[in-house]
Scaffold this motif. Structure first.
Motif, PDB file in Angstrom:
ATOM      1  N   SER A 179      35.796 -26.677 -30.660  1.00 16.98           N
ATOM      2  CA  SER A 179      35.730 -25.456 -31.473  1.00 16.98           C
ATOM      3  C   SER A 179      36.694 -24.426 -30.905  1.00 16.98           C
ATOM      4  O   SER A 179      36.888 -24.341 -29.697  1.00 16.98           O
ATOM      5  CB  SER A 179      34.310 -24.881 -31.460  1.00 16.98           C
ATOM      6  OG  SER A 179      33.392 -25.777 -32.039  1.00 16.98           O
ATOM      7  N   SER A 180      37.303 -23.647 -31.780  1.00 13.40           N
ATOM      8  CA  SER A 180      38.164 -22.565 -31.310  1.00 13.40           C
ATOM      9  C   SER A 180      38.311 -21.530 -32.409  1.00 13.40           C
ATOM     10  O   SER A 180      38.143 -21.832 -33.586  1.00 13.40           O
ATOM     11  CB  SER A 180      39.545 -23.085 -30.878  1.00 13.40           C
ATOM     12  OG  SER A 180      40.260 -23.579 -31.983  1.00 13.40           O
ATOM     13  N   TYR A 181      38.632 -20.312 -31.988  1.00 10.76           N
ATOM     14  CA  TYR A 181      38.817 -19.205 -32.920  1.00 10.76           C
ATOM     15  C   TYR A 181      40.248 -19.126 -33.440  1.00 10.76           C
ATOM     16  O   TYR A 181      40.525 -18.432 -34.401  1.00 10.76           O
ATOM     17  CB  TYR A 181      38.516 -17.880 -32.230  1.00 10.76           C
ATOM     18  CG  TYR A 181      37.065 -17.635 -31.925  1.00 10.76           C
ATOM     19  CD1 TYR A 181      36.109 -17.629 -32.937  1.00 10.76           C
ATOM     20  CD2 TYR A 181      36.652 -17.381 -30.627  1.00 10.76           C
ATOM     21  CE1 TYR A 181      34.782 -17.383 -32.656  1.00 10.76           C
ATOM     22  CE2 TYR A 181      35.318 -17.121 -30.336  1.00 10.76           C
ATOM     23  CZ  TYR A 181      34.389 -17.126 -31.354  1.00 10.76           C
ATOM     24  OH  TYR A 181      33.074 -16.876 -31.071  1.00 10.76           O
ATOM     25  N   GLY A 197      33.263 -20.203 -31.090  1.00 13.53           N
ATOM     26  CA  GLY A 197      31.828 -20.095 -31.273  1.00 13.53           C
ATOM     27  C   GLY A 197      31.174 -19.746 -29.948  1.00 13.53           C
ATOM     28  O   GLY A 197      31.508 -18.768 -29.300  1.00 13.53           O
ATOM     29  N   SER A 198      30.243 -20.593 -29.525  1.00 15.09           N
ATOM     30  CA  SER A 198      29.600 -20.387 -28.229  1.00 15.09           C
ATOM     31  C   SER A 198      30.157 -21.340 -27.170  1.00 15.09           C
ATOM     32  O   SER A 198      29.609 -21.417 -26.070  1.00 15.09           O
ATOM     33  CB  SER A 198      28.082 -20.586 -28.353  1.00 15.09           C
ATOM     34  OG  SER A 198      27.794 -21.904 -28.797  1.00 15.09           O
ATOM     35  N   HIS A 213      33.195 -28.150 -19.747  1.00 17.94           N
ATOM     36  CA  HIS A 213      32.910 -27.692 -21.109  1.00 17.94           C
ATOM     37  C   HIS A 213      31.491 -27.130 -21.093  1.00 17.94           C
ATOM     38  O   HIS A 213      30.543 -27.849 -20.813  1.00 17.94           O
ATOM     39  CB  HIS A 213      33.015 -28.858 -22.096  1.00 17.94           C
ATOM     40  CG  HIS A 213      33.024 -28.441 -23.530  1.00 17.94           C
ATOM     41  ND1 HIS A 213      33.850 -29.016 -24.458  1.00 17.94           N
ATOM     42  CD2 HIS A 213      32.316 -27.505 -24.205  1.00 17.94           C
ATOM     43  CE1 HIS A 213      33.659 -28.464 -25.650  1.00 17.94           C
ATOM     44  NE2 HIS A 213      32.719 -27.545 -25.518  1.00 17.94           N
ATOM     45  N   GLU A 214      31.351 -25.810 -21.380  1.00 28.62           N
ATOM     46  CA  GLU A 214      30.058 -25.154 -21.279  1.00 28.62           C
ATOM     47  C   GLU A 214      29.674 -24.483 -22.599  1.00 28.62           C
ATOM     48  O   GLU A 214      30.533 -24.199 -23.436  1.00 28.62           O
ATOM     49  CB  GLU A 214      30.066 -24.099 -20.164  1.00 28.62           C
ATOM     50  CG  GLU A 214      30.312 -24.660 -18.775  1.00 28.62           C
ATOM     51  CD  GLU A 214      29.186 -25.545 -18.287  1.00 28.62           C
ATOM     52  OE1 GLU A 214      28.026 -25.344 -18.734  1.00 28.62           O
ATOM     53  OE2 GLU A 214      29.460 -26.446 -17.467  1.00 28.62           O
ATOM     54  N   GLN A 215      28.369 -24.244 -22.744  1.00 27.96           N
ATOM     55  CA  GLN A 215      27.828 -23.570 -23.916  1.00 27.96           C
ATOM     56  C   GLN A 215      27.334 -22.198 -23.482  1.00 27.96           C
ATOM     57  O   GLN A 215      26.477 -22.090 -22.590  1.00 27.96           O
ATOM     58  CB  GLN A 215      26.677 -24.380 -24.513  1.00 27.96           C
ATOM     59  CG  GLN A 215      26.333 -24.019 -25.939  1.00 27.96           C
ATOM     60  CD  GLN A 215      27.242 -24.700 -26.945  1.00 27.96           C
ATOM     61  OE1 GLN A 215      27.918 -25.661 -26.627  1.00 27.96           O
ATOM     62  NE2 GLN A 215      27.245 -24.202 -28.169  1.00 27.96           N
ATOM     63  N   ALA A 236      29.725 -11.911 -24.877  1.00 27.49           N
ATOM     64  CA  ALA A 236      29.114 -12.671 -25.972  1.00 27.49           C
ATOM     65  C   ALA A 236      28.133 -11.780 -26.717  1.00 27.49           C
ATOM     66  O   ALA A 236      27.792 -10.674 -26.266  1.00 27.49           O
ATOM     67  CB  ALA A 236      28.412 -13.915 -25.433  1.00 27.49           C
ATOM     68  N   ASP A 237      27.663 -12.276 -27.877  1.00 26.71           N
ATOM     69  CA  ASP A 237      26.769 -11.442 -28.680  1.00 26.71           C
ATOM     70  C   ASP A 237      25.340 -11.428 -28.152  1.00 26.71           C
ATOM     71  O   ASP A 237      24.433 -10.900 -28.806  1.00 26.71           O
ATOM     72  CB  ASP A 237      26.824 -11.846 -30.154  1.00 26.71           C
ATOM     73  CG  ASP A 237      26.344 -13.264 -30.411  1.00 26.71           C
ATOM     74  OD1 ASP A 237      25.806 -13.906 -29.486  1.00 26.71           O
ATOM     75  OD2 ASP A 237      26.501 -13.739 -31.551  1.00 26.71           O
TER      76      ASP A 237
END
Length: 368
Positions: A179-181, A197-198, A213-215, A236-237
């Motif tokens: 995933s990437s922005y 994303g997260s 690779h982390e969440q 982060a949100d």
């Protein structure tokens, strides 16, 4: 309270992230900006500075990217569908590159040793490598996103993960899917780090092998990713700033913030801006060095922060100001209105600010 000089003594030098060239100061009268000294001690007062407008470049349309300074050249996009290379000392246009289509606020180009890497179209799916000396096209590669970072090991683009591109030929070296922005990845040593994303991940620049690779516990703010020494920093949100070990991605610290914070690393310093104000944070002991709630520094809008020696310049759509890096005292200096999502750039004695009236302005900053 720890002051900034004590903070630097405990953390050590990490290396400058801004240019060191300056812009020419013409022989014209300038206004000296004075801080409000009423009820203010000498220690709290911001450094006395003198501001002189060095040059102004008028374009056909609004500037739609934050300018970037490299090797005494200012690179900036304009809504007239051009990328301009402007001499820092004089404001003279060295060259410009005309696009078929270019619109909206966009990321600055990536500047390498010999080439300027820039998006090709408004859809952002192609990249040009331009010769830094004259803006001529060296190569074009299709199916690439517009957010890119350049190192000695290649050009790295983000969207749907990370792609490594050969600097000389434009050929794809490897691809890492995640995933990437589409925001620029950040580099440190032989690692390249991306977010989406997260998710946050580090891969090897040479072969694209995953290192970790982390969440994150919430969606990561797209423009908040930075590296400070051996620590990866992002907000982060979940209303926290997160600090991860760059080697293994393990969490080292977390800082609660008033809302989702903007984060900036300027030279050796970590700043963040939230609903409370602008903060300078000491990574070594997890404590704030200072917080300012004075406007315009603490306006709750996106800060684009660059160092001017003793001062840090902060800007948003409502203007720009200097902040004393020792104590957070605010020194409002620049009466400009920047275009949305566009910031300024600075060297130690020069600030480059686009405004909404289609001009690019260079100011000399002289500290007394």
């Amino acid at each position: 309270m720890t002051n900034r000089r004590e903070f630097l003594a405990t953390t050590g030098s990490i290396g400058a992230t801004v240019a060191t060239a300056g812009c020419f100061s013409p022989n014209t009268e300038s206004e000296q900006s004075e801080p409000d000294a009423e009820n203010e001690t000498e220690e709290e007062r911001a450094p006395s500075v003198e501001i002189t407008e060095s040059w102004t470049f008028e374009a056909e349309n609004t500037f739609n990217s934050t300018p970037i300074i490299r090797d005494e050249v200012v690179y900036v996009y304009n809504d007239d569908r051009r990328l301009y290379a402007i001499e820092l000392t004089s404001g003279e246009v060295l060259w410009d590159f005309q696009f078929d289509s270019l619109s909206g606020s966009i990321y600055p180009p990536a500047i390498g040793e010999d080439y300027v890497f820039t998006r090709a179209d408004s859809d952002g799916f192609s990249v040009y490598a331009l010769d830094k000396s004259d803006g001529s096209v060296v190569w074009e590669q299709e199916d690439l996103r517009r957010a890119h970072t350049v190192t000695d090991n290649g050009l790295f683009t983000a969207r749907g993960g990370i792609k490594s591109i050969d600097i000389e030929t434009g050929e794809i070296n490897w691809e890492y899917s995640a995933s990437s922005y589409g925001t620029p990845p950040v580099a440190s040593g032989t690692k390249i780090i991306g977010i989406g994303g997260s998710e946050i991940y580090a891969v090897d620049q040479l072969d694209g092998e995953e290192i970790w690779h982390e969440q994150a516990p919430g969606d990561i703010k797209s423009d908040s990713l930075h590296i400070l020494d051996d620590v990866v920093v992002f907000s982060a949100d979940d209303e926290r700033i997160h600090f991860l070990d760059i080697e293994d991605g393990e969490t080292k610290q977390q800082v609660e913030t008033d809302g989702t914070a903007e984060v900036a690393v300027v030279e050796e310093d970590l700043y963040y801006q939230d609903g409370e104000g602008l903060h300078l944070y000491d990574l070594s002991d997890g404590e704030e060095i200072w917080t300012t709630t004075d406007r315009p520094a603490a306006r709750g809008e996106i800060p684009n922060q660059y160092s001017n020696g003793e001062l840090i310049t902060v800007s948003s759509v409502s203007g720009a100001a200097h902040v004393n890096r020792d104590n957070g005292a605010v020194y409002e200096l620049f009466d400009v209105e920047l275009p949305p999502n566009v910031g300024h750039s600075a060297t130690e004695d020069c600030v480059i600010i686009p405004d909404g009236s289609r001009s690019l302005n260079a100011f000399v900053v002289e500290k007394e």
